[in-house]
Design a protein around this motif. Structure first.
Motif, PDB file in Angstrom:
ATOM      1  N   GLU A 286      38.500  52.604  18.067  1.00  0.00           N
ATOM      2  CA  GLU A 286      37.521  53.219  18.963  1.00  0.00           C
ATOM      3  C   GLU A 286      38.051  53.290  20.387  1.00  0.00           C
ATOM      4  OE1 GLU A 286      36.924  50.804  16.827  1.00  0.00           O
ATOM      5  OE2 GLU A 286      35.814  51.975  15.320  1.00  0.00           O
ATOM      6  N   GLU A 287      38.757  52.253  20.822  1.00  0.00           N
ATOM      7  CA  GLU A 287      39.309  52.251  22.183  1.00  0.00           C
ATOM      8  C   GLU A 287      40.418  53.284  22.325  1.00  0.00           C
ATOM      9  OE1 GLU A 287      38.690  47.611  23.596  1.00  0.00           O
ATOM     10  OE2 GLU A 287      40.365  48.115  22.273  1.00  0.00           O
ATOM     11  N   ARG A 288      41.203  53.482  21.285  1.00  0.00           N
ATOM     12  CA  ARG A 288      42.286  54.461  21.357  1.00  0.00           C
ATOM     13  C   ARG A 288      41.751  55.893  21.391  1.00  0.00           C
ATOM     14  NH1 ARG A 288      44.515  51.766  16.207  1.00  0.00           N
ATOM     15  NH2 ARG A 288      44.801  49.639  16.973  1.00  0.00           N
ATOM     16  N   LEU A 289      40.510  56.084  20.932  1.00  0.00           N
ATOM     17  CA  LEU A 289      39.911  57.423  20.904  1.00  0.00           C
ATOM     18  C   LEU A 289      39.166  57.769  22.191  1.00  0.00           C
ATOM     19  CD1 LEU A 289      38.523  57.423  17.251  1.00  0.00           C
ATOM     20  CD2 LEU A 289      40.518  58.680  18.115  1.00  0.00           C
ATOM     21  N   ILE A 290      39.116  56.846  23.156  1.00  0.00           N
ATOM     22  CA  ILE A 290      38.398  57.112  24.409  1.00  0.00           C
ATOM     23  C   ILE A 290      39.063  58.280  25.140  1.00  0.00           C
ATOM     24  CG2 ILE A 290      37.841  56.205  26.693  1.00  0.00           C
ATOM     25  CD1 ILE A 290      37.586  53.450  25.450  1.00  0.00           C
ATOM     26  N   GLY A 433      48.194  57.893  21.855  1.00  0.00           N
ATOM     27  CA  GLY A 433      46.851  58.465  21.918  1.00  0.00           C
ATOM     28  C   GLY A 433      46.722  59.709  21.060  1.00  0.00           C
ATOM     29  N   LEU A 434      47.759  60.556  21.059  1.00  0.00           N
ATOM     30  CA  LEU A 434      47.718  61.790  20.277  1.00  0.00           C
ATOM     31  C   LEU A 434      47.762  61.511  18.781  1.00  0.00           C
ATOM     32  CD1 LEU A 434      50.117  64.073  22.378  1.00  0.00           C
ATOM     33  CD2 LEU A 434      47.631  64.237  22.197  1.00  0.00           C
ATOM     34  N   GLU A 435      48.314  60.370  18.387  1.00  0.00           N
ATOM     35  CA  GLU A 435      48.344  60.032  16.965  1.00  0.00           C
ATOM     36  C   GLU A 435      46.938  59.859  16.401  1.00  0.00           C
ATOM     37  OE1 GLU A 435      50.702  56.561  16.420  1.00  0.00           O
ATOM     38  OE2 GLU A 435      52.581  57.510  17.070  1.00  0.00           O
ATOM     39  N   TYR A 436      46.001  59.428  17.232  1.00  0.00           N
ATOM     40  CA  TYR A 436      44.630  59.171  16.771  1.00  0.00           C
ATOM     41  C   TYR A 436      43.677  60.303  17.139  1.00  0.00           C
ATOM     42  CZ  TYR A 436      46.297  54.502  15.757  1.00  0.00           C
ATOM     43  OH  TYR A 436      46.996  53.444  15.240  1.00  0.00           O
ATOM     44  N   ASP A 437      44.044  61.088  18.145  1.00  0.00           N
ATOM     45  CA  ASP A 437      43.228  62.236  18.538  1.00  0.00           C
ATOM     46  C   ASP A 437      44.167  63.282  19.124  1.00  0.00           C
ATOM     47  OD1 ASP A 437      41.513  64.129  19.487  1.00  0.00           O
ATOM     48  OD2 ASP A 437      40.333  62.778  20.760  1.00  0.00           O
ATOM     49  N   PRO A 438      44.534  64.314  18.334  1.00  0.00           N
ATOM     50  CA  PRO A 438      45.502  65.301  18.797  1.00  0.00           C
ATOM     51  C   PRO A 438      45.081  66.048  20.061  1.00  0.00           C
ATOM     52  CG  PRO A 438      45.209  65.457  16.429  1.00  0.00           C
ATOM     53  CD  PRO A 438      44.146  64.526  16.925  1.00  0.00           C
ATOM     54  N   GLY A 439      43.828  65.975  20.425  1.00  0.00           N
ATOM     55  CA  GLY A 439      43.371  66.660  21.626  1.00  0.00           C
ATOM     56  C   GLY A 439      43.207  65.749  22.831  1.00  0.00           C
TER      57      GLY A 439
END
Length: 470
Positions: A286-290, A433-439
């Protein structure tokens, strides 16, 4: 014209006659000169056995060498012979408590051969594996050069590498010029736009100061003896800033300069390998997706005033750090004032490249067996990795603590960029960060703590020099 028809045979004959005439005139002038007549008279006065002894004129003072002696001399001056039989007494990094002087150790030929192999390994890592090639390749060749038997490239006072080291590495000259180039290449806009990220750059310095404790504990190991100055030079590796590491080592522990510099640059090159596991270990999904809001635009006026303000604060509060910070801010001011583009371009490119090459060669010149092949060097490598890991981890943990009080949360991944490896550490934060959310693009947000880490490491070095530099 020699010949209107330009007959090549005729022209060749005329030229040969001219050359022959010049040769005859030259020999005649030499034969009948006063000096030649005096030499002839002197030779007539010598006994006949002196004129027939087979010696080449003007070589009377040179020793006679037989054919066997000549061959033996050639063999004894080969590298192969030196690697097998060479033995030298050289100074170590350990201080004798009784005399207060550095102890000496016996260096044998195979150790020089081993250091040459280390040099080729460093070149391989730079050229083939692309680990900081602009720095590791010259360091590797410097290591090879200084360990070549009989070459004397690192010998005082006229050795090539010795001149480079004394001219700019063993003092503050090359590191400060490098900082001018770093300042000219750095955009402080992300830090100005989000000043609270400076805390993440400061948090990374826990790795520097925390490692000093572990180095003190390492003194209980056999063969290891670090004083506080040496501990400072080793622990600064945690800042992942090569020029700062060289600067403080040259001032506090010059005999450790080669080992700490190679360790610092190696860990800078290994940022993409070392940091991601620590980042994933200390953060939740969840923190990595902030996602963080886009940074506000920073005016040119703010960028121009910023280096002046930072420099003034440094010289007022931490004068020992003012040379490093001042040179960096000088380079940044050249970049941002927009009236000396030629100076800014030179600082970023030509000057930076030239000085980096000489600095790296000078560092490689210190990679000799008595300084590298000892238990202390292994401890330096281990402690440098520990310092770097702590710096990465504390940046992430402080980011998580900040989120407890912030309405607009920050992604803890950018906390790992608090080390000074610009811009590699920021790129690693963005990549994870991009590994967990490409945007989710974190690069510009991570540049804030990244450039703050450069300033923070310079301040940490200034504090150490102020306390232990006397």
């Amino acid at each position: 014209m020699l010949n209107d028809k330009k007959d090549p045979v005729y022209i060749t004959k005329v030229c040969m006659l001219i050359v022959l005439g010049a040769l005859v005139a030259s020999l005649a002038g030499t034969a009948f000169s006063p000096r030649a007549q005096a030499q002839t008279a002197a030779s007539e006065d010598l006994p006949s056995w002196r004129n027939l002894d087979g010696k080449i004129p003007n070589s009377e003072n040179l020793p006679r060498i037989s054919l066997g002696g000549f061959i033996k001399k050639i063999v004894e001056t080969t590298g192969i012979y030196a690697f097998i039989n060479d033995q030298l007494d050289r100074e170590t990094t350990v201080i004798d408590d009784a005399t207060g002087a550095y102890k000496t150790t016996r260096v044998v030929g195979w150790q020089e051969l081993l250091m040459i192999a280390v040099g080729f390994l460093i070149v391989y890592l730079g050229a083939v594996k692309n680990f900081e090639p602009l720095l590791l390749i010259p360091i590797g060749f410097g290591t090879i050069f200084v360990n070549i038997p009989f070459a004397g490239m690192g010998d005082a006072p006229h050795g090539f590498l010795h001149i480079i080291y004394e001219g700019g590495v063993g003092n503050e000259f090359f590191p400060l010029i490098i900082f001018i180039g770093i300042g000219a290449m750095t955009d402080f806009g992300p830090l100005i736009a989000n000043p609270k990220t400076a805390l993440l750059g400061a948090a990374a310095q826990f790795g520097v100061f925390g490692t000093m404790f572990f180095i003190s504990v390492a003194n209980f190991l056999p063969g290891v003896a670090f004083n506080l100055k040496e501990a400072c030079a080793v622990s600064i590796i945690g800042g992942a800033d090569g020029p700062t590491t060289i600067y403080i080592a040259a001032k506090l522990a010059p005999h450790l300069l080669a080992t700490v510099a190679v360790a610092a640059y190696s860990y800078m090159a290994l940022v993409p390998i070392i940091q991601p596991p620590i980042m994933k270990l200390l953060t939740t999904k969840e923190e990595r997706l902030i996602r963080m809001k886009q940074l506000r635009p920073v005016s040119q006026k703010e960028k121009t005033i910023f280096p002046i303000v930072v420099f003034v604060l440094a010289l007022c509060l931490i004068p020992a750090a003012a040379p490093l910070i001042g040179c960096m801010m000088f380079g940044n001011f050249l970049r941002e004032c927009k009236v000396v583009d030629r100076l800014s371009d030179t600082s970023q490119n030509a000057l930076m490249n030239i000085v980096s090459m000489f600095l790296s060669l000078g560092v490689g010149s210190q990679m000799t067996p008595e300084k590298f092949l000892n238990p202390s060097s292994l401890i330096i490598v281990v402690m440098g990795l520990l310092a770097f890991s702590i710096a990465t981890g504390t940046g992430i943990l402080v980011a998580k603590c900040m989120n407890l009080f912030l309405k607009e949360k920050i992604n803890p991944l950018i906390g790992s960029a608090g080390v000074s490896a610009v811009p590699m550490a920021a790129r690693v934060s963005n990549k994870v960060g991009l590994e967990y959310d490409p945007g989710n693009f974190l690069l510009m947000h991570a540049m804030g703590p990244n450039v703050a880490g450069v300033i923070g490491t310079a301040i940490a070095a200034g504090v150490m020099i102020a306390v232990y530099g006397g």
